[in-house]
Design a protein around this motif. Structure first.
Motif, short mmCIF file in Angstrom:
data_model
loop_
_atom_site.label_atom_id
_atom_site.label_comp_id
_atom_site.label_asym_id
_atom_site.label_seq_id
_atom_site.Cartn_x
_atom_site.Cartn_y
_atom_site.Cartn_z
N SER A 1 0.84 -1.19 0.00
CA SER A 1 0.00 0.00 0.00
C SER A 1 0.88 1.24 0.00
N VAL A 2 0.52 2.19 -0.86
CA VAL A 2 1.32 3.40 -1.02
C VAL A 2 0.40 4.61 -1.21
N CYS A 3 0.99 5.80 -1.10
CA CYS A 3 0.25 7.02 -1.40
C CYS A 3 0.13 7.16 -2.93
N ARG A 4 -0.71 8.09 -3.37
CA ARG A 4 -0.94 8.28 -4.80
C ARG A 4 0.34 8.68 -5.54
N LYS A 5 1.17 9.52 -4.90
CA LYS A 5 2.42 9.95 -5.54
C LYS A 5 3.33 8.76 -5.82
N HIS A 6 3.52 7.90 -4.84
CA HIS A 6 4.42 6.76 -5.05
C HIS A 6 3.79 5.70 -5.95
N TYR A 7 2.47 5.63 -5.98
CA TYR A 7 1.79 4.76 -6.93
C TYR A 7 2.12 5.21 -8.36
N SER A 8 1.98 6.51 -8.62
CA SER A 8 2.28 7.04 -9.96
C SER A 8 3.74 6.82 -10.32
N GLN A 9 4.63 7.02 -9.37
CA GLN A 9 6.06 6.79 -9.64
C GLN A 9 6.32 5.33 -9.97
N ALA A 10 5.64 4.43 -9.25
CA ALA A 10 5.84 3.00 -9.49
C ALA A 10 5.44 2.63 -10.90
N LEU A 11 4.33 3.17 -11.35
CA LEU A 11 3.86 2.84 -12.70
C LEU A 11 4.71 3.47 -13.79
N ASN A 12 5.52 4.45 -13.41
CA ASN A 12 6.45 5.07 -14.35
C ASN A 12 7.86 4.51 -14.20
#
Length: 198
Positions: A180-191
Motif C-alpha cells: 500500500s502506497v500514497c498516490r504519488k508513489h503509486y504514480s512513480q511505481a507505474l512510471n
C-alpha cells in the motif's frame, strides 16, 4: 436502527482486525453475529477470518452465487441475529450488496462490510462500487505509505520489485505480492521508478 456500514481502505489497514473486534464486542454482550468471508481467499485450511496480529474467527464462506438474504433470513428464523459482518466485501456482486441492504431494511439487522476500495489498477471493485453507493455509513480505515502519507493505492508486484500495470483484477496474496502506497508513489511505481520498501 439497523444500518449498512462499509469500512474500506488499502491493504494492511487492519480491516480484518477491526471486524474481529466488532464481532467480539457483540459476543461479549451475549449477542449473536454471522460472519462471512469470500471463498476466493483460500490461504487458510478452514473457513475463517485471520488478522495479521494473530486474531481469528470461524466464518461462513460466500461466493458470487450465495443468496445472502435468504441465508440470513433462515438463520434469523432459527435464532436471533444481532449483526452480520462481511470480510473481503470487495468481492460481493451488485445483487449481493442489494440483498445486504434488504437485510438491513427488511430484517432490521445491522450489516458491517469490510473491504478494499480499489484494485492495483486504481479501479473500483464491483462490491466496493455498490457499497460506496448504497451504504448508510462510510468509514475509511487508514494506513500509511513508507513516506508517511496516507496510503490510498495498492501496487501488485512480481516478487522482484517490478510492479504490474495490467492483469486480472483478482489475484489473492498478501505482503508477498502487494504494498500500500500514497498516490504519488503509486504514480512513480507505474512510471518505472518503483523501489519496494520493507
Amino acid at each position: 436502527m439497523a444500518q449498512l456500514y462499509f469500512y474500506y481502505s488499502a491493504m494492511n489497514a487492519g480491516k480484518s482486525t477491526s471486524l474481529l473486534q466488532s464481532a467480539y464486542n457483540y459476543y461479549e454482550k451475549g449477542m449473536r453475529t454471522i460472519i462471512y468471508t469470500s471463498e476466493m481467499d483460500h490461504r487458510f485450511n478452514m473457513p475463517k477470518i485471520s488478522s495479521r496480529i494473530g486474531a481469528s474467527s470461524p466464518a461462513k464462506l460466500y461466493n458470487s452465487n450465495t443468496l445472502l438474504f435468504e441465508e440470513i433470513s433462515t438463520e434469523k428464523k432459527n435464532s436471533p441475529v444481532d449483526c452480520v459482518l462481511v470480510d473481503e466485501s470487495q468481492f460481493l456482486t451488485r445483487n449481493q450488496v442489494k440483498s445486504l441492504t434488504n437485510v438491513v431494511d427488511i430484517l432490521h439487522i445491522p450489516v458491517l462490510c469490510y473491504g478494499l476500495r480499489t484494485d492495483f489498477r486504481g479501479e473500483l471493485f464491483p462490491g466496493s462500487q455498490y457499497l460506496l453507493a448504497w451504504s448508510d455509513k462510510l468509514v475509511e480505515l487508514k494506513t500509511v505509505c513508507s513516506c508517511g502519507r496516507k496510503a490510498t493505492m495498492v501496487i501488485r508486484f512480481d516478487g522482484i520489485e517490478t510492479p504490474y500495470k495490467e492483469g486480472n483484477q483478482v489475484q489473492i496474496g498478501g505482503n508477498d505480492m502487494y504494498i500500500s502506497v500514497c498516490r504519488k508513489h503509486y504514480s512513480q511505481a507505474l512510471n518505472d521508478n518503483f523501489i519496494k520498501v520493507s
